[in-house]
Design an enzyme around this catalytic site. Structure first.
Site, short mmCIF file in Angstrom:
data_model
loop_
_atom_site.label_atom_id
_atom_site.label_comp_id
_atom_site.label_asym_id
_atom_site.label_seq_id
_atom_site.Cartn_x
_atom_site.Cartn_y
_atom_site.Cartn_z
N GLU A 131 -5.93 0.35 0.99
CA GLU A 131 -7.36 0.11 0.72
C GLU A 131 -8.23 0.95 1.66
OE1 GLU A 131 -7.66 -4.16 1.02
OE2 GLU A 131 -7.20 -4.43 -1.08
N GLU B 264 -2.32 -5.46 -6.39
CA GLU B 264 -2.43 -6.79 -5.77
C GLU B 264 -3.18 -7.68 -6.74
OE1 GLU B 264 -4.30 -6.81 -1.92
OE2 GLU B 264 -2.70 -5.64 -0.98
#
Ligand SMILES: *[C@@H]1O[C@H](CO)[C@@H](O)[C@H](O)[C@H]1NC(C)=O
Ligand SMILES: *[C@@H]1O[C@H](CO)[C@@H](O)[C@H](O)[C@H]1NC(C)=O
Ligand SMILES: *[C@@H]1O[C@H](CO)[C@@H](O)[C@H](O)[C@H]1NC(C)=O
Ligand SMILES: *[C@@H]1O[C@H](CO)[C@@H](O)[C@H](O)[C@H]1NC(C)=O
Ligand SMILES: *[C@@H]1O[C@H](CO)[C@@H](O)[C@H](O)[C@H]1NC(C)=O
Ligand SMILES: *[C@@H]1O[C@H](CO)[C@@H](O)[C@H](O)[C@H]1NC(C)=O
Length: 653
Positions: free
Chosen positions: A184, A264
């Site tokens: 991320e 995710e």
């Protein structure tokens, strides 16, 4: 000019046939023409689940992986936390619970592929997002950027780790089909493409050209902008409350072709001390899961099993709020690996799209309630200082941080004296909010109050000039997400008393785990009890007790949970194994998972508790209790207003 002609084609066919005869080719790649992955030449889609080996005792890896396999998953995803394997520079640890190679081999033996996330930064609600705290020795280091000192440390670590991983790549005969670079990164302020480019080159140089390297970012263009880069396949992450179509449109903006991937997909959510336990309904989870599978997307369920932040491994979010010991996550398998209704609901959905394995699902492991265990007061931190401070004290005019004192985790005792007479209440204050993260303050052996980062930065003290001031500072876990990951611990700025800066510090780094596991903490001697404590809270102190696994009951020892009713806050060890932090005075977690493998039938099992605030022992006998039922969702109680914005699914994206 392209060479062509019938002769060439025949030659090519012969070569291909010959190649296939020699060995079945193992390959894994992105097929941009057909918007999918391709494994051994066949169209392939993964349905994966996250499991962090660092949060599960090694003896349970196989059980958890088998349960994942039986749910219909064909892959797992795991992080490699750098700070777990290199706690001190150049001291690597890959054995026992840290044997990542064994974990990969087990996954393969069970029939699961692996999506590997070696960082270097992993977030993961793990201390400092997996980065070792010793990186902060360079005070001004810019983590997760092209800062040369950071890069040098990353290069060295990856030079150790990635060659170890290489034989486990799919094309080399192992289970690893893809490897994530960073994590991320688009959510981080630095937006340093030189850093991502450097990592790409580094990963390629160790792992080769063939392996699928990818990135994961929030499903929004503003995240993908700084998170994605050429040669790394861009994937997204989002939970059940997101609009699936819109989320994948964001991925398509960066990757117009190739497989859709949600790296995710949140099956639950994280917790913080002092905020209610997170739960996400199975109905919500299976609804979007089904939608994604129907679109042909690849999905990784985060978490499939959360596990436990044993010891000091939990992270924290900003504004400072630390995560509890349990990382249950409301996942389909509980912290203890138990099958839940969510597990079976997910399995039913997977069954609609993929053939799932036949055969029995490993059952939930039995839990045993060993009952109450009487605890006796051992020494206070101050009484045990010589045993706890192996390296001896360090003196300096102004306070030093944990890292300056060469300590990563746990507790440091800061000692000074009152420079003036404080006959009336005088304000002891941390004007720059520099108590990281919680300080237990006493004057001449009497508890006077607690300072807490972002919550309580002043308290009144009285006493004569020269009185001893002891400030035990607890590191409650480093921030793992956002700008604040350079999270120094201890007294990170000066304390003031009235208008004066306090000086003349003596600092004791405490080797608490060593002292506990070596059984160094003696019973309290009556001469060292100190003055009676007039306040509601007492000096931080150790307590000990033991229990025997009962005879004549088959299959003991079994897993259990320890509960500390009426205790307030601290750390607990069993037979020297650091189970983690307890904080029933704040909640929501009330029980700590105790895996059976740390219990012994050969000798009494020793429970050691470091209670920081007040044990329930002053009024009669005090006990801890072993129960067969976890409680992670108690109503939270906090004396402080939560004036900080909660870290929720809604403001995550
Ligand atoms: C989801 O996103 C798509 C594409 O942006 C949009 O057309 C649709 O209306 C959205 N659905 C909902 C329920 O908001
Ligand atoms: C503190 O007060 C005592 C009397 O109670 C006095 O003797 C002493 O000099 C004072 N010390 C300081 C540093 O003011
Ligand atoms: C400290 O004591 C003063 C005087 O008694 C009082 O006004 C103030 O509220 C107290 N501050 C704290 C933080 O207890
Ligand atoms: C404490 O204050 C002194 C004097 O202003 C300053 O030099 C020092 O850096 C400060 N220490 C910390 C840890 O902030
Ligand atoms: C518990 O402590 C006692 C006394 O030190 C020791 O004899 C015993 O072996 C310990 N138990 C375990 C399981 O280590
Ligand atoms: C905690 O969870 C249990 C089991 O789901 C439920 O019965 C109980 O009501 C919950 N307690 C609180 C305080 O939410």
């Amino acid at each position: 000019m392209c060479p062509s002609g019938a002769g060439n084609k025949v030659l090519l066919m012969l070569l291909l046939m010959f190649g296939q005869l020699l060995s079945a080719p193992r390959s894994f790649s992105v097929d941009y023409q057909n918007d999918c992955f391709r494994k051994d030449g066949e169209k392939f889609r993964y349905i994966s689940g996250s499991i962090h080996y660092s949060r599960i005792p090694r003896i349970y890896w196989k059980d958890r992986l088998l349960k994942m396999y039986m749910a219909g998953l064909n892959a797992i995803q795991t992080y490699i936390p750098w700070n777990y394997h290199e706690e001190s520079p150049d001291l690597y640890s890959f054995s026992g619970d840290k044997d990542v190679e064994y974990f990969l081999q087990l996954a393969q033996d069970i029939g699961l592929l692996v999506i590997l996330r070696p960082g270097p930064y992993i977030c993961a609600e793990w201390d400092m997002g997996g980065l070792p705290a010793w990186l902060l020795k360079k005070h001004s280091i810019v983590l997760r950027s092209a800062d040369p000192d950071y890069i040098a440390a990353v290069d060295k670590w990856m030079g150790k780790l990635l060659p170890m991983i290489k034989p486990y790549l799919y094309q080399n005969g192992g289970p690893v089909i893809s490897v994530q670079v960073e994590n991320e990164y688009g959510s981080y302020f630095a937006c340093d493409y030189n850093y991502l480019r450097h990592l790409t080159k580094l990963f390629r140089s160790h792992l080769g050209q063939e392996v699928v390297l990818f990135t994961t970012d929030g499903a929004g263009l503003n995240y993908l902008r700084c998170g994605s880069i050429q040669d790394l396949y861009a994937t997204v992450d989002f939970g059940p409350s997101a609009n699936v179509t819109a989320a994948f449109e964001a991925q398509r903006h960066t990757e117009p072709h190739g497989p859709l991937v949600n790296s995710e997909y949140y099956t639950g959510w994280l917790d913080h001390w002092g905020t209610p336990h997170s739960v996400v309904s199975s109905a919500a989870v299976v609804k979007s899961l089904s939608k994604m599978l129907a679109m042909g997307a690849n999905v990784n369920l985060y978490m499939f099993i959360g596990g436990t932040n044993f010891g000091y491994w939990n992270g924290a979010n900003e504004p400072y709020g630390s995560q509890p010991t349990s990382y249950d996550y409301d996942a389909p398998l509980t912290e203890a690996g138990d099958l839940t209704e969510k597990y079976f609901a997910i399995r039913e959905v997977i069954k609609m799209y993929h053939k799932i394995p036949e055969g029995p699902i490993p059952p939930t492991t039995p839990k045993y309630a060993y009952g109450p265990v009487g605890m006796k007061k051992l020494q206070t931190i101050s009484d045990a200082l010589e045993k706890l401070s192996i390296t001896g004290p360090v003196k300096s005019i102004y306070p030093q941080t944990f890292i300056e004192l060469n300590q990563a985790f746990g507790y440091v005792l800061y000692r000074t004296t009152l420079p003036v007479n404080c006959s009336t209440p005088t304000l002891l204050s941390s004007p720059l909010n520099g108590v990281h993260d919680r300080a237990y303050v006493s004057v001449d052996g009497v508890h006077v109050g607690i300072l807490e980062r972002n919550k309580v930065i002043t308290l009144n003290v009285t006493g004569k000039a020269g009185s001893q001031v002891d400030i035990l500072v607890e590191n409650m876990g480093r921030i793992n997400y956002g700008k604040g990951i350079n999270d120094f611990k201890g007294l990170v700025s000066n304390l003031t008393l009235g208008k004066d800066t306090l000086t003349g510090w003596t600092m004791y780094s405490l080797s608490t785990d060593e002292a506990v596991s070596q059984g160094l903490l003696g019973e309290e001697e009556s001469t060292t009890t100190g003055p009676p404590q007039p306040t509601a809270l007492a000096l931080p102190a150790f307590y000990g007790g033991s229990f025997i696994i009962p005879d004549g009951i088959p299959d003991l020892p079994q897993d259990t949970y320890i509960k500390l009713p009426k205790w307030r806050k601290g750390q607990v060890w069993i037979n020297g194994f650091n189970l983690g932090r307890y904080w029933p005075a704040r909640g929501p977690q009330m029980t700590l998972f105790v895996p059976a493998n740390i219990l012994s039938t050969a000798a009494p099992n020793n429970v050691t508790v470091l209670e920081l605030e007040q044990a329930p022992c002053s009024s009669g006998p005090c006990t801890v209790e072993f129960t067969d039922t976890p409680i992670l969702n108690a109503t939270v109680t906090s004396p402080h207003k939560q004036h900080w914005r909660l870290f929720t699914k809604e403001n995550w994206l």
